[in-house]
Design an enzyme around this catalytic site. Structure first.
Site, PDB file in Angstrom:
ATOM      1  N   ASP A  98       0.859  -1.186   0.000  1.00 34.78           N
ATOM      2  CA  ASP A  98       0.000   0.000   0.000  1.00 34.78           C
ATOM      3  C   ASP A  98       0.896   1.237   0.000  1.00 34.78           C
ATOM      4  O   ASP A  98       1.983   1.221   0.595  1.00 34.78           O
ATOM      5  CB  ASP A  98      -0.895   0.010   1.240  1.00 34.78           C
ATOM      6  CG  ASP A  98      -2.137   0.866   1.059  1.00 34.78           C
ATOM      7  OD1 ASP A  98      -3.245   0.292   0.969  1.00 34.78           O
ATOM      8  OD2 ASP A  98      -2.003   2.106   0.989  1.00 34.78           O
ATOM      9  N   LYS A 101      -0.456   3.460   7.362  1.00 42.39           N
ATOM     10  CA  LYS A 101      -1.177   2.187   7.530  1.00 42.39           C
ATOM     11  C   LYS A 101      -0.185   1.021   7.545  1.00 42.39           C
ATOM     12  O   LYS A 101      -0.333   0.078   8.332  1.00 42.39           O
ATOM     13  CB  LYS A 101      -2.174   1.981   6.379  1.00 42.39           C
ATOM     14  CG  LYS A 101      -3.388   2.897   6.411  1.00 42.39           C
ATOM     15  CD  LYS A 101      -4.341   2.487   5.293  1.00 42.39           C
ATOM     16  CE  LYS A 101      -5.441   3.494   5.057  1.00 42.39           C
ATOM     17  NZ  LYS A 101      -6.228   3.188   3.853  1.00 42.39           N
ATOM     18  N   PHE A 140     -17.744  -8.867  -2.373  1.00 45.11           N
ATOM     19  CA  PHE A 140     -19.122  -8.617  -1.904  1.00 45.11           C
ATOM     20  C   PHE A 140     -19.210  -8.449  -0.387  1.00 45.11           C
ATOM     21  O   PHE A 140     -20.294  -8.459   0.170  1.00 45.11           O
ATOM     22  CB  PHE A 140     -20.033  -9.777  -2.331  1.00 45.11           C
ATOM     23  CG  PHE A 140     -20.063  -9.982  -3.828  1.00 45.11           C
ATOM     24  CD1 PHE A 140     -20.853  -9.177  -4.635  1.00 45.11           C
ATOM     25  CD2 PHE A 140     -19.277 -10.956  -4.437  1.00 45.11           C
ATOM     26  CE1 PHE A 140     -20.874  -9.342  -6.016  1.00 45.11           C
ATOM     27  CE2 PHE A 140     -19.288 -11.129  -5.812  1.00 45.11           C
ATOM     28  CZ  PHE A 140     -20.083 -10.321  -6.613  1.00 45.11           C
ATOM     29  N   GLU A 170     -19.114  -4.380   5.404  1.00 48.18           N
ATOM     30  CA  GLU A 170     -18.393  -3.892   6.586  1.00 48.18           C
ATOM     31  C   GLU A 170     -19.217  -4.236   7.819  1.00 48.18           C
ATOM     32  O   GLU A 170     -20.442  -4.210   7.791  1.00 48.18           O
ATOM     33  CB  GLU A 170     -18.144  -2.386   6.464  1.00 48.18           C
ATOM     34  CG  GLU A 170     -17.152  -2.105   5.352  1.00 48.18           C
ATOM     35  CD  GLU A 170     -16.692  -0.660   5.279  1.00 48.18           C
ATOM     36  OE1 GLU A 170     -16.978   0.118   6.206  1.00 48.18           O
ATOM     37  OE2 GLU A 170     -16.045  -0.311   4.282  1.00 48.18           O
ATOM     38  N   ASN A 200     -25.296  -4.468  -5.943  1.00 46.94           N
ATOM     39  CA  ASN A 200     -25.428  -3.251  -5.139  1.00 46.94           C
ATOM     40  C   ASN A 200     -26.663  -2.435  -5.525  1.00 46.94           C
ATOM     41  O   ASN A 200     -27.323  -1.859  -4.669  1.00 46.94           O
ATOM     42  CB  ASN A 200     -24.154  -2.410  -5.221  1.00 46.94           C
ATOM     43  CG  ASN A 200     -23.114  -2.910  -4.223  1.00 46.94           C
ATOM     44  OD1 ASN A 200     -23.381  -3.861  -3.487  1.00 46.94           O
ATOM     45  ND2 ASN A 200     -21.953  -2.294  -4.177  1.00 46.94           N
ATOM     46  N   CYS A 231     -19.913   2.223  -0.677  1.00 45.35           N
ATOM     47  CA  CYS A 231     -20.234   1.530  -1.936  1.00 45.35           C
ATOM     48  C   CYS A 231     -21.566   1.872  -2.591  1.00 45.35           C
ATOM     49  O   CYS A 231     -21.590   2.254  -3.759  1.00 45.35           O
ATOM     50  CB  CYS A 231     -20.185   0.024  -1.703  1.00 45.35           C
ATOM     51  SG  CYS A 231     -18.538  -0.543  -1.278  1.00 45.35           S
ATOM     52  N   LYS A 259     -22.974   2.624   9.477  1.00 45.26           N
ATOM     53  CA  LYS A 259     -23.825   1.610  10.100  1.00 45.26           C
ATOM     54  C   LYS A 259     -23.074   1.055  11.305  1.00 45.26           C
ATOM     55  O   LYS A 259     -21.891   1.374  11.500  1.00 45.26           O
ATOM     56  CB  LYS A 259     -24.180   0.495   9.117  1.00 45.26           C
ATOM     57  CG  LYS A 259     -22.987  -0.312   8.639  1.00 45.26           C
ATOM     58  CD  LYS A 259     -23.465  -1.469   7.771  1.00 45.26           C
ATOM     59  CE  LYS A 259     -22.308  -2.252   7.221  1.00 45.26           C
ATOM     60  NZ  LYS A 259     -22.705  -3.380   6.412  1.00 45.26           N
ATOM     61  N   ARG A 291     -17.550   7.078   5.493  1.00 43.14           N
ATOM     62  CA  ARG A 291     -17.695   7.499   4.094  1.00 43.14           C
ATOM     63  C   ARG A 291     -19.171   7.477   3.703  1.00 43.14           C
ATOM     64  O   ARG A 291     -19.847   6.479   3.889  1.00 43.14           O
ATOM     65  CB  ARG A 291     -16.879   6.580   3.169  1.00 43.14           C
ATOM     66  CG  ARG A 291     -15.383   6.815   3.282  1.00 43.14           C
ATOM     67  CD  ARG A 291     -14.599   5.868   2.406  1.00 43.14           C
ATOM     68  NE  ARG A 291     -14.526   4.526   2.963  1.00 43.14           N
ATOM     69  CZ  ARG A 291     -13.867   3.509   2.400  1.00 43.14           C
ATOM     70  NH1 ARG A 291     -13.244   3.683   1.255  1.00 43.14           N
ATOM     71  NH2 ARG A 291     -13.831   2.319   2.968  1.00 43.14           N
TER      72      ARG A 291
END
Ligand SMILES: NC(=O)c1ccc[n+]([C@@H]2O[C@H](COP(=O)([O-])OP(=O)(O)OC[C@H]3O[C@@H](n4cnc5c(N)ncnc54)[C@H](O)[C@@H]3O)[C@@H](O)[C@H]2O)c1
Length: 449
Positions: free
Chosen positions: A31, A36, A154, A157, A210, A262, A322, A329
């Site tokens: 990355d 991170k 798919f 989170e 989605n 997403c 959620k 985001r």
């Protein structure tokens, strides 16, 4: 197998890398975010996600994962290169392909022998074909061969580790028998159906899924609205729908609308590439419009009820998009805060996991250190995220903490009758105050498992 993940410290990249390490592969998580990488090398996680700490520990203990910012190492020390970089949306709804293009160019520069390059990021249909050309144009040695594969992800989170390790299905889009064989080998230890198709269909599957999930959410929000106006009970309607096996029980909760990294951007991207193909998608445009109206409608309701907001305190519970994640985001909570800061009220927010405010909200919103500090003396309490901590709040305590007992419950986490019985002025989604009988007790005993 030896696999590199480009974008391997991001949400999807990390879970994919650690998940593949769990399945016995040797993984390099590469990355370009040095912070991170440093965190991961010290055994800490850059994201909050259930069960991920255990997966990291297991992979590190077994020496199955390496974290690096070196693209050369990632490319030359692996047979498969998986790309999980971000593909956020631009202002006009298109997909921002800059991270992907950069990753493709830099990996092709270091390719020294045959590789299978797997695109796991969500990308518009036709991206694998485009990526093939980008690599061809940037190879240092034009004689090196390679295959491009689409392998959409798919995971959800909040349940991402289990979704990755026990997926409902795995989708791979290939265009050579060799890359098909490689993908079958990669996933041979996973207990899940493998759908093998061409790259364009695999890319489209992700958008189709989605768009469908987003449709269910906008659908139930629309049913909640009409139910409210004709005095029908959304809780009973939901319960009855969810027990219909043709419908199923997920993504059918009325709420503040869909958000997160997403659904919104993928729906916009789908509408955008459909538009370029001269295809009009009125149903999906309606799903998006409904979603945008949802938060606005809730905000207008609060604004009209509070009337003069000067010196009033509004408390918001939840910042993440959620429960179960620290991801803000496109969070409905953040979108609500963006509207609330235009009022004259004092705005407080509390989240059990998110411990910093998005920069643009910092001057107008106070991040409370506890639920009690957030709620104390409030004139309105808005529930934006369905964290278990909020669901188990004692309404009697909440009543005594608040200045004005007014709850706007955008996740329907409280029992309306309970809220009314405690003396609250309560507004749920699709809930009318006139209607609370013992139907709710009946619904509580339904087991959807
Ligand atoms: N988050 C989800 O729930 C989810 C689920 C399914 C699919 N997806 C898709 O997966 C992709 C990644 O999403 P995410 O949520 O993990 O994003 P993210 O922003 O968390 O991770 C992307 C990572 O890529 C790194 N990166 C960017 N450019 C790079 C480069 N050139 N070289 C190396 N690293 C680079 C970034 O530093 C970051 O760590 C997106 O296409 C998204 O739509 C996300």
């Amino acid at each position: 197998m030896k696999i590199s993940i480009i974008g391997g410290a991001g949400y999807v990249g990390l879970i994919t890398g650690l998940g593949l390490a769990f399945h016995g592969h040797d993984v390099i998580c590469m990355d370009n975010d040095q912070k991170k990488i440093d965190l991961l090398n010290s055994g800490q996680l850059p994201v909050y996600e259930k069960d991920l700490a255990e997966l990291l520990k297991a992979a590190m203990t077994k020496n199955r994962v390496v974290f690096t910012n070196c693209i050369k190492t990632a490319v030359q020390e692996s047979d498969l290169i998986m790309i999980t970089v971000g593909t956020s949306g631009t202002r006009n709804g298109e997909t921002d392909m800059s991270q992907l293009l950069k990753a493709l160019k830099s990996l092709s520069y270091y390719m020294d022998n045959y590789k299978v390059i797997i695109i796991k990021s969500t990308v518009p249909v036709g991206t694998c074909d485009m990526a093939k050309r980008v690599i061809r144009d940037n190879l240092k040695n034009p004689l090196i061969s390679y295959d491009l594969v689409s392998n959409p992800e798919f995971l959800k989170e909040g349940n991402a580790v289990s979704d990755f390790l026990q997926p409902d299905r795995i989708v791979v889009g290939v265009d050579t028998p060799h890359s098909e064989a490689v993908m079958k080998e990669l996933y041979k230890t996973f207990d899940a159906p493998l759908i093998v198709t061409d790259t364009r269909s695999a890319e489209m599957v992700k958008y189709a899924c989605n768009a469908y999930l987003a449709t269910r959410i906008s659908f139930i929000n629309e049913i909640a609205e009409i139910s409210e106006h004709v005095d029908a009970d959304i809780h009973a309607i939901q319960a009855a729908m969810k027990l219909d096996q043709r419908i199923g029980n997920l993504y059918l909760n009325p709420g503040p609308g869909f958000g997160g990294p997403c659904l919104v951007k993928d729906l916009k991207s789908l509408l955008s590439f459909a538009d370029k193909a001269n295809v009009h998608l009125p149903l999906l445009q309606g799903v998006l419009n409904r979603n945008e109206a949802q938060i606005t409608n809730i905000f207008h309701y609060i604004n009209s009820e509070i009337k003069d907001s000067a010196d009033k305190k509004i408390s918001v519970l939840g910042l993440s998009f959620k429960a179960g994640t620290d991801d803000t985001r496109n969070s409905p909570a953040v979108r609500m805060l963006e509207k609330l800061i235009d009022t004259k009220a004092n705005i407080y927010v509390y989240d059990p996991v998110v411990k910093s405010l998005p920069e643009h909200l910092q001057s107008r919103v106070t991040l409370a250190g506890s639920i009690e500090d957030c709620i104390f003396d409030a004139d309105c309490l808005i529930v934006m995220t369905e964290w278990p901590e909020f669901q188990s709040l004692n309404l009697e305590t909440v009543y005594h903490l608040m200045q004005t007992p007014f709850i706007v419950d955008t996740r329907n986490i409280f029992h309306p009758k309970n809220a009314y019985d405690h003396g609250f002025w309560y507004k749920g989604i699709g809930v009318t105050s006139s209607r609370y009988t013992n139907i709710a007790e009946v619904l509580e005993n339904i087991n959807y498992a």
